[in-house]
Design a protein around this motif. Structure first.
Motif, short mmCIF file in Angstrom:
data_model
loop_
_atom_site.label_atom_id
_atom_site.label_comp_id
_atom_site.label_asym_id
_atom_site.label_seq_id
_atom_site.Cartn_x
_atom_site.Cartn_y
_atom_site.Cartn_z
N ASP A 250 13.83 -15.06 -14.32
CA ASP A 250 12.39 -15.78 -14.01
C ASP A 250 11.43 -14.78 -14.09
OD1 ASP A 250 13.31 -18.01 -14.28
OD2 ASP A 250 12.75 -18.59 -12.63
N GLU A 251 10.19 -15.22 -14.21
CA GLU A 251 8.77 -14.17 -14.00
C GLU A 251 8.39 -14.61 -12.77
OE1 GLU A 251 5.80 -12.80 -16.82
OE2 GLU A 251 4.52 -14.50 -16.05
N VAL A 252 8.10 -13.62 -11.68
CA VAL A 252 8.32 -13.85 -10.74
C VAL A 252 6.60 -12.66 -10.25
CG1 VAL A 252 8.55 -13.70 -7.76
CG2 VAL A 252 10.22 -14.13 -9.65
N GLY B 74 11.96 -1.85 2.58
CA GLY B 74 11.45 -0.21 2.95
C GLY B 74 11.30 0.56 1.66
N ASP B 75 11.44 0.41 0.38
CA ASP B 75 11.58 1.42 -0.30
C ASP B 75 10.44 0.80 -1.53
OD1 ASP B 75 14.02 2.58 0.40
OD2 ASP B 75 15.17 1.40 -1.46
N GLU B 76 9.58 2.00 -1.15
CA GLU B 76 7.68 1.87 -2.39
C GLU B 76 8.36 1.44 -3.50
OE1 GLU B 76 3.65 4.24 -3.06
OE2 GLU B 76 5.26 5.21 -1.19
N PHE B 77 7.68 0.38 -4.29
CA PHE B 77 8.14 0.32 -5.48
C PHE B 77 6.88 0.07 -6.76
CE2 PHE B 77 8.41 -3.94 -4.10
CZ PHE B 77 6.91 -4.83 -5.32
N TYR B 78 5.78 0.32 -6.20
CA TYR B 78 3.91 0.11 -6.65
C TYR B 78 3.26 0.70 -5.63
CZ TYR B 78 0.99 -2.71 -9.36
OH TYR B 78 -0.01 -3.18 -10.18
N SER B 79 2.38 1.13 -6.36
CA SER B 79 1.05 1.64 -5.56
C SER B 79 0.15 2.09 -5.89
CB SER B 79 1.39 3.50 -5.48
OG SER B 79 0.54 3.78 -4.75
N PHE B 80 -1.30 1.30 -5.55
CA PHE B 80 -2.58 1.56 -6.43
C PHE B 80 -3.33 2.20 -4.81
CE2 PHE B 80 -6.20 -0.88 -6.24
CZ PHE B 80 -7.03 -0.28 -7.98
N GLN B 81 -3.91 3.53 -5.77
CA GLN B 81 -5.09 3.91 -4.77
C GLN B 81 -6.67 4.21 -6.27
OE1 GLN B 81 -3.71 7.11 -3.22
NE2 GLN B 81 -5.46 8.18 -2.69
N PRO B 82 -7.66 3.40 -5.54
CA PRO B 82 -8.82 3.38 -6.58
C PRO B 82 -9.04 4.98 -6.43
CG PRO B 82 -9.26 1.91 -4.85
CD PRO B 82 -7.81 2.25 -4.32
N ASP C 257 6.03 -5.78 -14.73
CA ASP C 257 5.19 -5.68 -16.04
C ASP C 257 3.88 -5.30 -15.93
OD1 ASP C 257 4.47 -6.26 -18.26
OD2 ASP C 257 4.85 -8.90 -18.42
N CYS C 258 3.55 -4.43 -16.15
CA CYS C 258 2.45 -3.15 -16.19
C CYS C 258 1.43 -3.58 -17.11
CB CYS C 258 2.82 -2.03 -16.55
SG CYS C 258 4.01 -0.92 -15.31
N GLU D 193 -2.08 -8.49 -7.46
CA GLU D 193 -0.60 -9.18 -8.30
C GLU D 193 -0.15 -8.17 -9.10
OE1 GLU D 193 -0.45 -13.57 -10.32
OE2 GLU D 193 -0.94 -12.45 -11.51
N VAL D 194 1.33 -8.47 -8.52
CA VAL D 194 2.03 -7.49 -8.95
C VAL D 194 3.60 -8.65 -9.88
CG1 VAL D 194 4.41 -6.00 -9.01
CG2 VAL D 194 1.69 -5.55 -7.50
N VAL D 195 3.28 -7.97 -11.28
CA VAL D 195 4.50 -9.47 -11.62
C VAL D 195 6.07 -8.50 -12.07
CG1 VAL D 195 4.78 -10.82 -13.77
CG2 VAL D 195 2.66 -10.69 -13.18
#
Length: 278
Positions: free
Chosen positions: A40-42, A65-73, A98-99, A106-108
């Motif tokens: 699936d796509e989640v 507990g493991d970081e996998f995605y980070s956004f910093q304007p 999926d970048c 929203e993170v896919v």
């Protein structure tokens, strides 16, 4: 600055924070599907709101507990993965971002597997000077077994308007318990006509058939199993007794009519033959 001044400043800041005057960000909604099937796509949604016009300092996603995605304007250095624009992705087992379609809200995740299962956490931090941190988390579980069509039992050979229909629909899946639902003649069945069986993945259908549900001499019933975005259905076309008899009469009448036509043709041919032949 004296110790007393520091204490007064700290108290003032705490008071502003308590009355809601301190700027920060809040998580309005966290959406993580509770279940998914392998492949699936989640979509993970962390919808935040800035309070008092406070900008976002950073938004991060964690799995167990493991970081996998980070956004910093305000980040100026390019991310390691140039496809992700301003978003950093960090390798974590079972997580493939999926970048191309992901954003700060929203993170896919694509091609999820059983190892994608886990506790997902969204963290938002407001900009200076408060750097207020808010966290919410939800769990996702991924199953490897495809959704199977349910089994319907209890059907008779024929039915009449007014006769009682009693069927059971059972899921054939073993890893999970999908939701079951019934339709009759394409319409949902009233709750009062359904029967649940404690401890079983079975949903019963019990009702008296009205003439309106028969279409073209049959009544169509369907049971559907649902899990997340997936559905699998089993459909039965139950014939009406009188419709079957009418079909049989039409068929027999046609055969008899054809037989009479052949006999008549033989008689006419016999009469037209020359007299010396017979």
């Amino acid at each position: 600055m004296s110790d007393v001044s520091w204490v007064l400043l700290l108290l003032a800041f705490l008071l502003l924070d308590l009355v809601g005057c301190a700027k920060g960000v809040e998580i309005r909604e966290l959406r993580v599907p509770p279940v998914a099937l392998a492949g699936d796509e989640v979509r993970l949604v962390c919808d935040y709101e800035a309070e008092g016009g406070a900008p976002l300092y950073s938004l991060k996603w964690f799995k167990d507990g493991d970081e996998f995605y980070s956004f910093q304007p305000g980040r100026t250095s390019p991310p390691p993965d140039t496809r992700c624009s301003h978003y950093y992705t960090i390798p974590v087992d079972g997580v493939t971002v999926d970048c191309w379609v992901s954003s700060e809200r929203e993170v896919v995740l694509k091609g999820v597997t059983v190892s994608t299962s886990g506790l997902y956490q969204c963290e938002v931090i407001g900009e200076h000077p408060t750097f207020r941190r808010k966290v919410q988390q939800k769990r996702l579980r991924v199953f490897s077994e495809p959704l199977r069509r349910p089994e319907i039992v209890g059907a008779r050979t024929t039915y009449d308007p007014g006769s009682r229909l009693a069927l059971n629909c059972t899921s054939l899946n073993t890893q999970y318990r999908p939701a079951l639902s019934w339709t009759i003649a394409g319409k949902p069945v009233p709750e009062m006509s359904l029967r649940n069986y404690p401890g079983e993945v079975t949903l019963g259908l019990h009702l008296h058939l009205s003439p309106e549900v028969f279409r073209g001499g049959v009544v169509e019933v369907a049971c559907t199993a649902s899990l997340a975005l997936h559905t699998a259905s089993t459909t039965l076309a139950l014939p009406n007794t009188h419709a079957l008899k009418a079909q049989g009469y039409s068929y027999n009448a046609g055969v008899q009519k054809a037989s009479c036509f052949v006999s008549g043709a033989i008689v006419v041919l016999f009469l037209l033959l020359p007299a010396h032949i017979y």
